[in-house]
Motif scaffolding. Structure first.
Motif, PDB file in Angstrom:
ATOM      1  N   UNK A 129      68.631  44.320  55.209  1.00  0.00           N
ATOM      2  CA  UNK A 129      69.113  46.100  55.070  1.00  0.00           C
ATOM      3  C   UNK A 129      70.490  46.239  55.823  1.00  0.00           C
ATOM      4  N   UNK A 130      71.430  46.486  55.273  1.00  0.00           N
ATOM      5  CA  UNK A 130      72.583  46.685  56.061  1.00  0.00           C
ATOM      6  C   UNK A 130      72.754  48.279  56.619  1.00  0.00           C
ATOM      7  N   UNK A 131      72.262  48.982  56.032  1.00  0.00           N
ATOM      8  CA  UNK A 131      72.201  50.467  56.688  1.00  0.00           C
ATOM      9  C   UNK A 131      71.286  50.871  57.608  1.00  0.00           C
ATOM     10  N   UNK A 132      71.739  51.211  58.799  1.00  0.00           N
ATOM     11  CA  UNK A 132      70.806  51.541  59.877  1.00  0.00           C
ATOM     12  C   UNK A 132      69.664  52.766  59.462  1.00  0.00           C
ATOM     13  N   UNK A 133      70.246  53.582  58.744  1.00  0.00           N
ATOM     14  CA  UNK A 133      69.624  54.652  58.067  1.00  0.00           C
ATOM     15  C   UNK A 133      68.388  54.375  57.044  1.00  0.00           C
ATOM     16  N   UNK A 134      68.742  53.201  56.562  1.00  0.00           N
ATOM     17  CA  UNK A 134      67.950  52.660  55.496  1.00  0.00           C
ATOM     18  C   UNK A 134      66.691  51.957  56.142  1.00  0.00           C
ATOM     19  N   UNK A 135      67.209  51.182  57.294  1.00  0.00           N
ATOM     20  CA  UNK A 135      66.021  50.586  58.139  1.00  0.00           C
ATOM     21  C   UNK A 135      65.344  51.637  58.791  1.00  0.00           C
ATOM     22  N   UNK A 136      65.788  52.712  59.487  1.00  0.00           N
ATOM     23  CA  UNK A 136      65.032  53.612  59.958  1.00  0.00           C
ATOM     24  C   UNK A 136      63.933  54.115  59.074  1.00  0.00           C
ATOM     25  N   UNK A 137      64.451  54.439  57.836  1.00  0.00           N
ATOM     26  CA  UNK A 137      63.569  54.742  56.797  1.00  0.00           C
ATOM     27  C   UNK A 137      62.362  53.916  56.520  1.00  0.00           C
ATOM     28  N   UNK A 138      62.593  52.671  56.534  1.00  0.00           N
ATOM     29  CA  UNK A 138      61.470  51.879  56.072  1.00  0.00           C
ATOM     30  C   UNK A 138      60.572  51.662  57.219  1.00  0.00           C
ATOM     31  N   UNK A 139      60.769  51.864  58.346  1.00  0.00           N
ATOM     32  CA  UNK A 139      60.108  51.773  59.530  1.00  0.00           C
ATOM     33  C   UNK A 139      59.147  53.206  59.608  1.00  0.00           C
ATOM     34  N   UNK A 140      60.119  54.251  59.444  1.00  0.00           N
ATOM     35  CA  UNK A 140      59.156  55.607  59.635  1.00  0.00           C
ATOM     36  C   UNK A 140      58.174  55.780  58.274  1.00  0.00           C
ATOM     37  N   UNK A 141      58.610  55.358  57.300  1.00  0.00           N
ATOM     38  CA  UNK A 141      57.628  55.605  56.091  1.00  0.00           C
ATOM     39  C   UNK A 141      56.517  54.332  56.061  1.00  0.00           C
ATOM     40  N   UNK A 142      57.012  53.272  56.564  1.00  0.00           N
ATOM     41  CA  UNK A 142      56.044  52.261  56.652  1.00  0.00           C
ATOM     42  C   UNK A 142      55.883  51.593  55.162  1.00  0.00           C
ATOM     43  N   UNK A 143      57.067  51.269  54.588  1.00  0.00           N
ATOM     44  CA  UNK A 143      57.204  50.828  53.291  1.00  0.00           C
ATOM     45  C   UNK A 143      56.805  49.487  53.075  1.00  0.00           C
ATOM     46  N   UNK A 144      56.051  49.174  52.113  1.00  0.00           N
ATOM     47  CA  UNK A 144      55.755  47.708  51.917  1.00  0.00           C
ATOM     48  C   UNK A 144      56.745  46.776  51.601  1.00  0.00           C
ATOM     49  N   UNK A 145      57.554  46.145  52.187  1.00  0.00           N
ATOM     50  CA  UNK A 145      58.499  45.263  51.648  1.00  0.00           C
ATOM     51  C   UNK A 145      58.147  43.874  51.324  1.00  0.00           C
TER      52      UNK A 145
END
Length: 230
Positions: free
Chosen positions: A96-112
């Protein structure tokens, strides 16, 4: 291989300065400037290519809860084609290059599915946290471009008998044109010579291409199953 002092002594008459008897310990203004330029160019050359001699493996071992790991002390940058590989997964982890995308993954608790990783600040971050005993590995480019007469490789020239790991001629040619350019002298031909030498060194460093024979099947790691078939 020439030492940094020998490189400076070779360069000096070509850039119009007195030949130094010492470089890193010298108090002569031109020697101090030349030493600083040598360190600057050494890093610039290191950044120009994924040099095989500077490729280093970073290994991160999980404990089931730790998600951030310190960047290696000699880290310069990631190798351009580098991927993160986990001992637990079949394919590479998701970068994940984008820091905003990384934050979204953490906040929303996505299953990667393949796990995700990024670099934030001075840390390699993983999501989810690496499982206990799980290892994640990737290649990075080390900043240790200097080899001392004894001891461990290092990031900068500090002693006159230090050598440049990527080739003394390459550093010598770049010192000549860069010095002349900064002093307002004619440097165009010297720059072309140096850039051609760099391009050739990069080409040589990539190694020879593998010749494929028609009709011969290739089995690679991408086709291998890491588990046990029953």
């Amino acid at each position: 291989m020439k030492t940094i002092l020998e490189i400076a002594q070779s360069v000096a008459p070509k850039i119009g300065i007195d030949t130094p008897s010492a470089l890193l310990s010298s108090t002569v203004a031109e020697d101090i400037e030349l030493a600083a330029l040598a360190n600057e160019l050494a890093e610039r050359i290191a950044r120009a290519h994924d040099w095989q001699s500077l490729k280093t493996v970073a290994t991160f071992t999980g404990d089931g809860s730790t998600s951030g790991f310190a960047i290696p002390a000699d880290y310069l940058r990631m190798a351009k084609d580098s991927q993160m590989w986990s001992s637990r997964l079949i394919g590479p982890m998701t970068h994940v290059v984008s820091s905003d995308q990384w934050l979204e993954i953490e906040v929303r608790g996505f299953n990667v599915v393949y796990g995700a990783w990024t670099i934030l600040g001075d840390m390699f971050e993983f999501y989810p946290a690496l499982a206990s005993a799980e290892t994640a590995k990737c290649y990075y480019i080390s900043n240790k471009v200097v080899r001392p007469a004894s001891g461990s490789d290092k990031a900068a020239f500090t002693l006159d008998d230090d050598t440049f790991r990527l080739g003394d001629r390459l550093l010598e040619l770049h010192l000549i044109w860069e010095w002349r350019q900064r002093k307002g002298l004619n440097y165009a031909e010297d720059m072309v010579t140096a850039e051609n030498a760099l391009a050739q060194a990069i080409s040589d460093n990539k190694g020879a291409r593998i010749l494929r024979q028609p009709g011969v099947a290739r089995v690679g790691s991408a086709l291998a199953w890491p588990g046990t078939l029953s």
